[in-house]
Write a protein that holds these residues in place. Structure first.
Motif, PDB file in Angstrom:
ATOM      1  N   SER A  10       0.885  -0.990  -0.420  1.00  0.00           N
ATOM      2  CA  SER A  10      -0.347  -0.041  -0.337  1.00  0.00           C
ATOM      3  C   SER A  10       0.693   1.154   0.189  1.00  0.00           C
ATOM      4  O   SER A  10       0.244   2.391  -0.491  1.00  0.00           O
ATOM      5  N   LYS A  11       2.163   1.668   1.053  1.00  0.00           N
ATOM      6  CA  LYS A  11       2.615   2.397   0.932  1.00  0.00           C
ATOM      7  C   LYS A  11       3.543   2.099   1.621  1.00  0.00           C
ATOM      8  O   LYS A  11       3.820   0.960   2.632  1.00  0.00           O
ATOM      9  N   THR A  13       6.893   4.290   4.079  1.00  0.00           N
ATOM     10  CA  THR A  13       6.510   5.265   5.177  1.00  0.00           C
ATOM     11  C   THR A  13       8.321   5.379   5.641  1.00  0.00           C
ATOM     12  O   THR A  13       8.657   4.639   5.820  1.00  0.00           O
ATOM     13  N   THR A  65       6.176   9.532   2.480  1.00  0.00           N
ATOM     14  CA  THR A  65       5.537   8.577   2.220  1.00  0.00           C
ATOM     15  C   THR A  65       4.914   8.172   0.436  1.00  0.00           C
ATOM     16  O   THR A  65       5.120   8.635  -0.110  1.00  0.00           O
ATOM     17  N   LEU A  66       5.805   6.971   0.724  1.00  0.00           N
ATOM     18  CA  LEU A  66       5.765   7.143  -1.291  1.00  0.00           C
ATOM     19  C   LEU A  66       4.911   5.179  -2.075  1.00  0.00           C
ATOM     20  O   LEU A  66       3.961   4.240  -0.758  1.00  0.00           O
ATOM     21  N   ARG A  67       4.630   5.604  -2.754  1.00  0.00           N
ATOM     22  CA  ARG A  67       3.518   4.666  -3.391  1.00  0.00           C
ATOM     23  C   ARG A  67       3.499   4.189  -4.584  1.00  0.00           C
ATOM     24  O   ARG A  67       4.726   4.982  -4.908  1.00  0.00           O
ATOM     25  N   ALA A  71       7.292   3.533  -3.703  1.00  0.00           N
ATOM     26  CA  ALA A  71       7.775   2.619  -3.030  1.00  0.00           C
ATOM     27  C   ALA A  71       8.630   0.712  -3.131  1.00  0.00           C
ATOM     28  O   ALA A  71       9.797   0.824  -2.219  1.00  0.00           O
ATOM     29  N   ASN A  96       2.458  -5.736   8.762  1.00  0.00           N
ATOM     30  CA  ASN A  96       3.098  -4.762   8.190  1.00  0.00           C
ATOM     31  C   ASN A  96       4.363  -4.728   8.596  1.00  0.00           C
ATOM     32  O   ASN A  96       4.406  -5.979   9.577  1.00  0.00           O
ATOM     33  N   THR A 126       3.215  -0.866   4.609  1.00  0.00           N
ATOM     34  CA  THR A 126       2.096  -1.273   4.857  1.00  0.00           C
ATOM     35  C   THR A 126       1.103  -2.090   3.454  1.00  0.00           C
ATOM     36  O   THR A 126       1.395  -1.686   2.688  1.00  0.00           O
TER      37      THR A 126
END
Length: 170
Positions: A10-11, A13, A65-67, A71, A96, A126
């Protein structure tokens, strides 16, 4: 396999806590910008702690935050810094993953810059499955069913298959 049961990221951080505002925090922000080509945000203290010289609402850290594709690349890069060794205890019950790096120069391709210095960082990844949006949407918001939640074992298998992670016990 059912495509709704596939685990995905999902992401990711990435955060650096410096404990004080000023020059040290601005150097940490510069480091994150150089590493990930994205502008980090400052995080602020929630309470006053005179022992550490921290006041409430004082900037003390920065995070990013990277997506998506960014990510994946960031996780791959950061895992190289710890030789792709992860402890099973670094996964939580919801699947997680969180781990830390003591020095950013351990990451391949990163060189020491005397203007920036050396910083450690925390990385939190995550995970989710397709359909997790039902818990976040505004209309008809519902809980994710128990059989659709991610387990620690599913996440560990995902990391092993996609990132060739080694699990160490210490």
């Amino acid at each position: 396999m059912n495509p709704m049961n596939e685990v995905q990221i999902s992401k990711a951080t990435v955060s650096i806590g410096v404990g004080e505002a000023g020059e040290k925090l601005s150097r940490a922000i510069t480091l994150l910008e150089q590493m990930f080509d994205q502008t980090p945000v400052k995080t602020f203290s929630k309470v006053t702690n005179p022992e550490f010289g921290i006041r409430k609402r004082q900037p003390i850290a920065c995070k990013l935050t990277l997506r998506g594709e960014k990510a994946d690349k960031a996780i791959e890069m950061v895992l190289e810094g710890i030789n792709k060794n992860i402890k099973p205890t670094q996964f939580d019950a919801q699947g997680n993953l969180s781990f830390g790096i003591k020095e950013h120069i351990d990451i391949p391709g990163m060189k020491y810059n005397p203007d920036i210095g050396i910083f450690g960082m925390n990385v939190s990844v995550t995970f989710e499955k397709p359909g997790y949006r039902i818990a976040k949407r505004r209309i008809q918001q519902k809980k994710v069913p128990a059989k659709h939640r991610i387990s620690k074992e599913e996440t560990m298998k995902y990391m092993e298959d996609n990132f060739n992670v080694n699990y160490v016990t210490e």
